[in-house]
Design a protein around this motif. Structure first.
Motif, short mmCIF file in Angstrom:
data_model
loop_
_atom_site.label_atom_id
_atom_site.label_comp_id
_atom_site.label_asym_id
_atom_site.label_seq_id
_atom_site.Cartn_x
_atom_site.Cartn_y
_atom_site.Cartn_z
N THR A 7 0.73 -1.20 -0.07
CA THR A 7 -0.08 0.11 -0.11
C THR A 7 0.95 1.21 0.13
OG1 THR A 7 -0.22 0.12 2.34
CG2 THR A 7 -2.00 -1.10 1.15
N ASP A 8 0.59 2.32 -0.50
CA ASP A 8 1.21 3.66 -0.41
C ASP A 8 0.30 4.52 -0.02
OD1 ASP A 8 2.07 6.18 -1.24
OD2 ASP A 8 2.87 5.37 -3.01
N ALA A 9 0.75 5.10 1.03
CA ALA A 9 0.12 5.88 2.09
C ALA A 9 -0.34 7.36 1.65
CB ALA A 9 0.83 6.26 3.41
N SER A 10 0.17 7.68 0.22
CA SER A 10 -0.24 8.76 -0.39
C SER A 10 -1.42 8.69 -1.36
CB SER A 10 0.78 9.44 -1.16
OG SER A 10 1.04 8.80 -2.05
N HIS A 11 -1.72 7.33 -1.37
CA HIS A 11 -3.04 6.92 -2.24
C HIS A 11 -4.32 6.98 -1.67
CE1 HIS A 11 -0.25 4.45 -5.25
NE2 HIS A 11 0.10 5.72 -5.23
N ILE A 12 -5.27 7.57 -2.14
CA ILE A 12 -6.61 7.29 -1.82
C ILE A 12 -6.77 6.14 -1.39
CG2 ILE A 12 -9.11 7.89 -2.10
CD1 ILE A 12 -7.91 9.97 -4.56
N SER A 13 -6.86 5.18 -2.16
CA SER A 13 -7.25 3.65 -1.75
C SER A 13 -6.14 3.29 -0.83
CB SER A 13 -7.23 2.94 -3.09
OG SER A 13 -8.36 3.48 -4.08
N GLY A 14 -4.86 3.43 -0.96
CA GLY A 14 -4.04 3.08 -0.07
C GLY A 14 -4.39 3.50 1.61
N GLN A 15 -4.81 4.72 1.62
CA GLN A 15 -5.33 5.05 3.08
C GLN A 15 -6.50 4.44 3.38
OE1 GLN A 15 -5.98 9.57 2.69
NE2 GLN A 15 -3.50 9.71 2.21
N ALA A 16 -7.43 4.23 2.57
CA ALA A 16 -8.78 3.25 2.88
C ALA A 16 -8.21 1.92 3.28
CB ALA A 16 -9.59 3.30 1.56
N ILE A 17 -7.30 1.29 2.60
CA ILE A 17 -6.89 0.00 3.05
C ILE A 17 -6.47 -0.14 4.53
CG2 ILE A 17 -5.44 -1.84 2.48
CD1 ILE A 17 -5.55 -1.20 -0.70
N ARG A 18 -5.36 1.08 4.62
CA ARG A 18 -4.61 1.23 5.75
C ARG A 18 -5.48 1.40 7.27
NH1 ARG A 18 1.40 3.63 5.12
NH2 ARG A 18 2.19 2.19 3.51
N MET A 19 -6.40 2.60 6.83
CA MET A 19 -7.13 3.12 7.96
C MET A 19 -8.42 2.43 8.43
SD MET A 19 -5.35 5.76 9.32
CE MET A 19 -6.71 6.36 10.40
N SER A 20 -8.90 1.80 7.11
CA SER A 20 -10.27 1.16 7.47
C SER A 20 -10.36 -0.16 7.05
CB SER A 20 -11.38 2.13 6.50
OG SER A 20 -11.67 3.35 7.26
N ASN A 21 -9.23 -0.81 7.03
CA ASN A 21 -9.10 -2.34 7.03
C ASN A 21 -10.08 -2.88 5.70
OD1 ASN A 21 -8.29 -5.01 7.62
ND2 ASN A 21 -10.10 -5.38 8.79
N CYS A 22 -9.70 -2.07 4.66
CA CYS A 22 -10.41 -2.57 3.30
C CYS A 22 -9.78 -3.71 2.61
CB CYS A 22 -10.46 -1.35 2.25
SG CYS A 22 -11.40 0.10 2.86
N LYS A 23 -10.37 -4.66 1.99
CA LYS A 23 -10.03 -5.92 1.42
C LYS A 23 -10.32 -5.69 0.07
CE LYS A 23 -8.61 -7.49 5.71
NZ LYS A 23 -7.28 -7.50 5.99
N ILE A 24 -9.59 -6.48 -0.63
CA ILE A 24 -9.97 -6.68 -2.35
C ILE A 24 -9.73 -8.39 -2.20
CG2 ILE A 24 -7.66 -6.04 -2.73
CD1 ILE A 24 -8.68 -5.42 -5.66
N SER A 25 -10.47 -8.97 -3.09
CA SER A 25 -10.75 -10.16 -3.42
C SER A 25 -11.23 -10.69 -4.84
CB SER A 25 -11.23 -10.96 -1.99
OG SER A 25 -11.44 -12.34 -2.37
N MET A 26 -10.66 -11.64 -5.18
CA MET A 26 -11.43 -12.14 -6.35
C MET A 26 -12.78 -13.04 -5.87
SD MET A 26 -9.90 -10.89 -9.18
CE MET A 26 -10.68 -11.96 -10.58
N GLU A 27 -13.89 -12.85 -6.31
CA GLU A 27 -14.86 -13.43 -5.64
C GLU A 27 -15.95 -13.90 -7.01
OE1 GLU A 27 -15.65 -14.12 -2.65
OE2 GLU A 27 -13.61 -13.08 -1.77
N CYS A 28 -16.85 -14.76 -6.61
CA CYS A 28 -17.75 -15.45 -7.77
C CYS A 28 -18.84 -14.25 -7.73
CB CYS A 28 -18.24 -16.64 -7.11
SG CYS A 28 -19.25 -17.43 -8.42
N GLY A 29 -19.12 -13.72 -9.01
CA GLY A 29 -20.20 -12.73 -8.98
C GLY A 29 -21.20 -13.03 -10.09
N ASN A 30 -22.31 -12.57 -9.79
CA ASN A 30 -23.66 -12.63 -10.89
C ASN A 30 -23.72 -11.52 -11.66
OD1 ASN A 30 -26.12 -13.83 -11.94
ND2 ASN A 30 -26.95 -12.84 -10.11
N GLN A 31 -23.97 -11.39 -13.00
CA GLN A 31 -23.77 -10.49 -13.69
C GLN A 31 -25.37 -10.47 -14.12
OE1 GLN A 31 -22.47 -7.55 -15.00
NE2 GLN A 31 -24.41 -7.07 -15.62
#
Length: 256
Positions: free
Chosen positions: A171-195
């Motif tokens: 993560t990069d602390a200057s990035h918007i999403s990086g701050q979200a990951i660090r501060m609010s425990n945001c996760k990203i995952s490849m999941e099964c989705g329905n279109q």
């Protein structure tokens, strides 16, 4: 999900250009996704780039003057002042040029939402990440139920190009999403989705106890979730910064 399901939203809400903001001070905007609504929009942007290259109406000097606030100082760097301090060379790139264009033409270069809707933890060291999520004042209209990856989500799940993907979890602390990951425990995952083809442009993660009609079809896709939220938000794109794309292919999955 199928991007065709949100074309009407993009056409009505983003009438010129749109791209993905990277850092909290908006000095870098990436073209991980570059929405071009019409010829006139890209024609005007092309003229802006030509103006930088040819320094038309002092375009290059104005860009450097704007950039100095965010990227000073490097002894002997470009556009050095009387003390010999110039701009850090790495900052002179297409990302800061996109950001400068947004600064001078905010209606011509709009920003896409890059973090999910969430009650983010804030302090004096981070930006208000909600401003860059669906409904936030820094971005255009919500694009269906999904958000976009400027590169931070892809770096986190797949590592960076410079480390050849060996730094998964980066993560990069200057990035918007990086701050979200660090501060609010945001996760990203490849999941099964329905279109689905509903007017809400829904692309839903399928829970383990949910049965979905097979005609809709299910595929793996990147989803993000912050804190203790039960809802997963789909990413319309994934910027695989490491370039190791094989493990992030969208594949058929079982809707159970």
């Amino acid at each position: 999900g199928k991007l065709t399901t949100i074309l009407d939203i993009l056409r009505s809400g983003y009438p010129s250009l749109a791209a993905t903001p990277l850092n909290a001070n908006k000095s870098f905007i990436t073209a991980s996704v570059l929405w071009i609504a019409n010829f006139n929009a890209i024609y005007k942007f092309n003229n802006y780039l030509l103006g930088l290259g040819l320094n038309i109406d002092m375009g290059w000097k104005k860009y450097l003057k704007w950039l100095r606030f965010y990227a000073c100082c490097k002894p002997g760097g470009p556009d050095s002042d009387a003390s010999g301090n110039g701009i850090k060379p790495f900052a002179i790139n297409e990302m800061s040029m996109l950001a400068h264009y947004h600064e001078i033409e905010p209606k011509e270069m709009m920003l896409l939402p890059v973090v999910p809707a969430h009650d983010y933890i804030l302090n004096k060291y981070v930006c208000n990440m909600s401003l860059f999520g669906p409904g936030g004042s820094e971005v255009g209209p919500a694009t269906g139920h999904g958000i976009w990856d400027s590169n931070s989500w892809g770096q986190h799940i797949g590592g960076t190009h410079s480390r050849k993907g060996r730094d998964v979890g980066f993560t990069d602390a200057s990035h918007i999403s990086g701050q979200a990951i660090r501060m609010s425990n945001c996760k990203i995952s490849m999941e099964c989705g329905n279109q689905t083809s509903s007017s809400s442009s829904l692309y839903s993660r399928v829970s383990t106890n949910e049965t979905v009609n097979a005609e809709h079809g299910c595929h793996t896709a990147p989803f993000v979730r912050c804190g203790g939220d039960s809802h997963w938000t789909p990413l319309w794109n994934l910027h695989v910064h490491s370039k190791h794309t094989e493990k992030f292919r969208s594949l058929p999955c079982t809707c159970l």
